[in-house]
Design a protein around this motif. Structure first.
Motif, mmCIF file in Angstrom:
data_model
loop_
_atom_site.group_PDB
_atom_site.id
_atom_site.type_symbol
_atom_site.label_atom_id
_atom_site.label_comp_id
_atom_site.label_asym_id
_atom_site.label_seq_id
_atom_site.Cartn_x
_atom_site.Cartn_y
_atom_site.Cartn_z
ATOM 1 N N GLY A 66 38.831 66.353 -18.971
ATOM 2 C CA GLY A 66 38.881 65.226 -19.928
ATOM 3 C C GLY A 66 40.142 65.592 -20.839
ATOM 4 O O GLY A 66 40.775 66.604 -20.744
ATOM 5 N N LEU A 89 37.608 60.584 -20.274
ATOM 6 C CA LEU A 89 37.198 61.317 -19.051
ATOM 7 C C LEU A 89 38.533 61.612 -18.548
ATOM 8 O O LEU A 89 39.454 61.337 -18.670
ATOM 9 N N TRP A 95 35.887 57.286 -23.507
ATOM 10 C CA TRP A 95 34.512 57.880 -23.464
ATOM 11 C C TRP A 95 33.940 57.578 -24.865
ATOM 12 O O TRP A 95 32.804 56.772 -24.903
ATOM 13 N N PHE A 200 29.213 64.621 -22.716
ATOM 14 C CA PHE A 200 29.807 63.950 -21.707
ATOM 15 C C PHE A 200 28.784 63.972 -20.513
ATOM 16 O O PHE A 200 27.723 64.782 -20.572
ATOM 17 N N ARG A 203 28.592 65.965 -14.308
ATOM 18 C CA ARG A 203 29.712 65.509 -13.410
ATOM 19 C C ARG A 203 29.594 66.557 -12.117
ATOM 20 O O ARG A 203 30.192 66.362 -11.036
#
Length: 225
Positions: A66, A89, A95, A200, A203
């Protein structure tokens, strides 16, 4: 007089020597450059994203985690503090951002800017969510225990504290940028207060075993330190 600022573009990428894996992994952070406006910093960020896509292949995949764009004040001693921070991101999409400055505003009263709460539409996560927490050059998987205070929460806090004052006119209590964060728990049930800007979405793959451990921690508030 309006403060002069400069925009620092920082790229964050996964460690090129070790595959990232939860519950913790290392990242590499480096400054791409400094720009005279947010628009110019974001334009350069877009170039970084496109270049990474163009050069990525099976042998050398895109390692971008990011970006951060930090608005820094010129001609003022602030050390590592910023007027505003924005996170993005890996694809360059916006974000989150800090809501108040980390430094003394315009020097009117010599105090930090007051945090009045994070509106519901700016709270990205909910209780029980697994999240990635960026801390220095590492990322930790954690579970959200409590959310940031909303404007209503802050108002109620002030009302409660003001009642405790012998002389309400002397009430000076204020929240600041350090209060714009979550309550998040590690695997050992110890907690931290990560800033909203450093959180975040998950992912990477979370194993069933790891998810069950975090679910068990969240379900047992009595174990939280």
């Amino acid at each position: 007089m309006k403060q002069k600022t400069i925009f620092e573009l920082e790229k964050i990428q996964y460690d090129s020597w070790k595959k990232p894996k939860y519950p913790e992994f290392a990242v590499e952070r480096y400054t791409v450059g400094h720009f005279s406006s947010l628009a110019k910093a974001e334009k350069e960020m877009s170039k970084c994203v496109e270049e990474a896509k163009k050069n990525a292949d099976k042998e050398y995949p895109d390692l971008t985690f990011g970006f951060m764009i930090n608005e820094l004040v010129l001609d003022k001693t602030t050390y590592w503090l910023a007027k505003k921070r924005r996170s993005y991101l890996a694809d360059g999409s916006f974000w989150d951002e800090t809501l108040v400055s980390e430094i003394v505003g315009d020097g009117k009263d010599g105090r930090l800017e007051e945090f009045l709460g994070r509106p519901a539409d700016k709270i990205r996560f909910k209780k029980g969510d697994l999240v990635e927490v960026l801390f220095g050059d590492h990322v930790f998987l954690k579970v959200v225990g409590h959310l940031p205070r909303t404007p209503k929460d802050v108002q109620q806090l002030h009302e409660y504290n003001r009642k405790l004052e012998k002389n309400p006119d002397d009430y000076r209590f204020k929240l600041d940028y350090t209060d714009d964060g979550y309550y998040a728990l590690n695997l050992n049930s110890s907690h931290g207060h990560p800033d909203a800007i450093n959180m975040f979405p998950v992912r990477l793959k979370v194993s069933k075993k790891l998810r069950e451990k975090f679910d068990a921690i969240y379900a047992n508030p009595e174990s939280w330190d």
